[in-house]
Design a protein around this motif. Structure first.
Motif, PDB file in Angstrom:
ATOM      1  N   PRO A  79      41.896  33.045  20.893  1.00  0.00           N
ATOM      2  CA  PRO A  79      42.510  34.239  21.482  1.00  0.00           C
ATOM      3  C   PRO A  79      41.588  34.957  22.477  1.00  0.00           C
ATOM      4  CG  PRO A  79      42.854  34.224  19.116  1.00  0.00           C
ATOM      5  CD  PRO A  79      41.932  33.093  19.434  1.00  0.00           C
ATOM      6  N   GLY A  80      40.302  34.960  22.215  1.00  0.00           N
ATOM      7  CA  GLY A  80      39.357  35.600  23.127  1.00  0.00           C
ATOM      8  C   GLY A  80      39.316  34.927  24.484  1.00  0.00           C
ATOM      9  N   ALA A  81      39.410  33.607  24.494  1.00  0.00           N
ATOM     10  CA  ALA A  81      39.400  32.870  25.757  1.00  0.00           C
ATOM     11  C   ALA A  81      40.660  33.155  26.565  1.00  0.00           C
ATOM     12  CB  ALA A  81      39.273  31.377  25.488  1.00  0.00           C
ATOM     13  N   VAL A  82      41.803  33.218  25.890  1.00  0.00           N
ATOM     14  CA  VAL A  82      43.059  33.506  26.581  1.00  0.00           C
ATOM     15  C   VAL A  82      43.041  34.922  27.144  1.00  0.00           C
ATOM     16  CG1 VAL A  82      45.548  33.763  26.290  1.00  0.00           C
ATOM     17  CG2 VAL A  82      44.365  31.841  25.228  1.00  0.00           C
ATOM     18  N   LEU A  83      42.557  35.879  26.374  1.00  0.00           N
ATOM     19  CA  LEU A  83      42.477  37.261  26.836  1.00  0.00           C
ATOM     20  C   LEU A  83      41.521  37.376  28.026  1.00  0.00           C
ATOM     21  CD1 LEU A  83      43.679  39.999  26.176  1.00  0.00           C
ATOM     22  CD2 LEU A  83      41.741  40.423  24.667  1.00  0.00           C
ATOM     23  N   PHE A  84      40.419  36.657  27.996  1.00  0.00           N
ATOM     24  CA  PHE A  84      39.463  36.645  29.101  1.00  0.00           C
ATOM     25  C   PHE A  84      40.117  36.092  30.365  1.00  0.00           C
ATOM     26  CE2 PHE A  84      36.044  34.798  31.620  1.00  0.00           C
ATOM     27  CZ  PHE A  84      35.097  35.822  31.612  1.00  0.00           C
ATOM     28  N   ILE A  85      40.864  35.008  30.246  1.00  0.00           N
ATOM     29  CA  ILE A  85      41.528  34.396  31.396  1.00  0.00           C
ATOM     30  C   ILE A  85      42.596  35.331  31.964  1.00  0.00           C
ATOM     31  CG2 ILE A  85      43.030  32.489  32.102  1.00  0.00           C
ATOM     32  CD1 ILE A  85      41.424  30.751  30.108  1.00  0.00           C
ATOM     33  N   VAL A  86      43.330  36.003  31.094  1.00  0.00           N
ATOM     34  CA  VAL A  86      44.331  36.970  31.558  1.00  0.00           C
ATOM     35  C   VAL A  86      43.656  38.098  32.337  1.00  0.00           C
ATOM     36  CG1 VAL A  86      45.967  38.736  30.769  1.00  0.00           C
ATOM     37  CG2 VAL A  86      46.046  36.436  29.803  1.00  0.00           C
ATOM     38  N   GLY A  87      42.510  38.560  31.851  1.00  0.00           N
ATOM     39  CA  GLY A  87      41.766  39.607  32.557  1.00  0.00           C
ATOM     40  C   GLY A  87      41.310  39.154  33.932  1.00  0.00           C
ATOM     41  N   LEU A  88      40.794  37.933  34.029  1.00  0.00           N
ATOM     42  CA  LEU A  88      40.396  37.407  35.338  1.00  0.00           C
ATOM     43  C   LEU A  88      41.594  37.310  36.276  1.00  0.00           C
ATOM     44  CD1 LEU A  88      37.885  34.544  34.461  1.00  0.00           C
ATOM     45  CD2 LEU A  88      37.381  36.752  35.503  1.00  0.00           C
ATOM     46  N   PHE A  89      42.712  36.873  35.745  1.00  0.00           N
ATOM     47  CA  PHE A  89      43.929  36.772  36.546  1.00  0.00           C
ATOM     48  C   PHE A  89      44.342  38.141  37.084  1.00  0.00           C
ATOM     49  CE2 PHE A  89      48.603  36.793  36.799  1.00  0.00           C
ATOM     50  CZ  PHE A  89      48.788  35.816  37.758  1.00  0.00           C
ATOM     51  N   LEU A  90      44.301  39.160  36.238  1.00  0.00           N
ATOM     52  CA  LEU A  90      44.654  40.515  36.674  1.00  0.00           C
ATOM     53  C   LEU A  90      43.730  41.016  37.779  1.00  0.00           C
ATOM     54  CD1 LEU A  90      45.556  42.362  33.356  1.00  0.00           C
ATOM     55  CD2 LEU A  90      47.029  42.018  35.329  1.00  0.00           C
ATOM     56  N   VAL A  91      42.449  40.790  37.630  1.00  0.00           N
ATOM     57  CA  VAL A  91      41.483  41.245  38.638  1.00  0.00           C
ATOM     58  C   VAL A  91      41.731  40.548  39.974  1.00  0.00           C
ATOM     59  CG1 VAL A  91      39.043  41.217  39.265  1.00  0.00           C
ATOM     60  CG2 VAL A  91      39.727  41.935  36.981  1.00  0.00           C
ATOM     61  N   ILE A  92      41.977  39.249  39.935  1.00  0.00           N
ATOM     62  CA  ILE A  92      42.176  38.491  41.177  1.00  0.00           C
ATOM     63  C   ILE A  92      43.493  38.871  41.855  1.00  0.00           C
ATOM     64  CG2 ILE A  92      42.597  36.172  42.093  1.00  0.00           C
ATOM     65  CD1 ILE A  92      40.554  35.200  39.971  1.00  0.00           C
ATOM     66  N   VAL A  93      44.562  38.996  41.085  1.00  0.00           N
ATOM     67  CA  VAL A  93      45.875  39.265  41.665  1.00  0.00           C
ATOM     68  C   VAL A  93      45.974  40.675  42.246  1.00  0.00           C
ATOM     69  CG1 VAL A  93      48.312  39.574  41.047  1.00  0.00           C
ATOM     70  CG2 VAL A  93      47.100  37.554  40.303  1.00  0.00           C
ATOM     71  N   THR A  94      45.335  41.647  41.630  1.00  0.00           N
ATOM     72  CA  THR A  94      45.492  43.033  42.067  1.00  0.00           C
ATOM     73  C   THR A  94      44.373  43.522  42.976  1.00  0.00           C
ATOM     74  OG1 THR A  94      44.400  43.889  40.085  1.00  0.00           O
ATOM     75  CG2 THR A  94      46.789  43.635  40.000  1.00  0.00           C
ATOM     76  N   LYS A  95      43.583  42.621  43.535  1.00  0.00           N
ATOM     77  CA  LYS A  95      42.497  43.082  44.399  1.00  0.00           C
ATOM     78  C   LYS A  95      43.050  43.807  45.622  1.00  0.00           C
ATOM     79  CE  LYS A  95      41.855  38.765  46.845  1.00  0.00           C
ATOM     80  NZ  LYS A  95      40.976  37.665  47.133  1.00  0.00           N
ATOM     81  N   PHE A  96      42.269  44.716  46.169  1.00  0.00           N
ATOM     82  CA  PHE A  96      42.694  45.561  47.275  1.00  0.00           C
ATOM     83  C   PHE A  96      42.873  44.738  48.535  1.00  0.00           C
ATOM     84  CE2 PHE A  96      41.932  48.626  50.729  1.00  0.00           C
ATOM     85  CZ  PHE A  96      42.875  49.565  50.392  1.00  0.00           C
ATOM     86  N   LYS A  97      44.085  44.728  49.073  1.00  0.00           N
ATOM     87  CA  LYS A  97      44.398  43.977  50.281  1.00  0.00           C
ATOM     88  C   LYS A  97      45.235  44.861  51.203  1.00  0.00           C
ATOM     89  CE  LYS A  97      45.122  39.818  47.595  1.00  0.00           C
ATOM     90  NZ  LYS A  97      46.135  38.899  47.127  1.00  0.00           N
TER      91      LYS A  97
END
Length: 104
Positions: A79-97
């Motif tokens: 579960p920790g690995a999945v939560l970590f990957i979801v967090g990375l996904f959120l950071v990448i998708v919502t970056k300021f553009k």
């Protein structure tokens, strides 16, 4: 493909250069708010994933995701690995553009 086509691919919305400056400022402000919220949620997920991993929380999660023709499959992950990957996904998708284009 022209340079203008590439410019619009990096933006979330198309804003005409002739748009009122106040409207462009409001769009930039809301994009910043969206990005900060995404960054904070991503950071919480990443920290939560690291915490679960350090605590040794075990379990198995399977994940299968298809978005826009791309596929992501994670089998038997903690579960920790999945939560970590979801967090990375959120950071990448919502970056300021946001690009401010001045009228010519």
């Amino acid at each position: 493909m022209s340079q203008d086509d590439n410019k619009y691919k990096t933006m979330h919305c198309m804003v005409s250069p002739n748009t009122d400056n106040q409207t462009q400022l409001a769009l930039a402000r809301y994009q910043l708010i969206y990005s900060v919220i995404g960054l904070l949620l991503g950071l919480v997920c990443i920290c939560g994933g690291i915490y679960l991993f350090i605590q040794g929380i075990t379990g198995e999660m399977n994940w299968s995701l298809k978005v826009f023709g791309n596929e992501s499959v994670i089998a038997n992950a903690a579960p920790g690995a999945v939560l970590f990957i979801v967090g990375l996904f959120l950071v990448i998708v919502t970056k300021f553009k946001f690009k401010h284009i001045k009228p010519k």
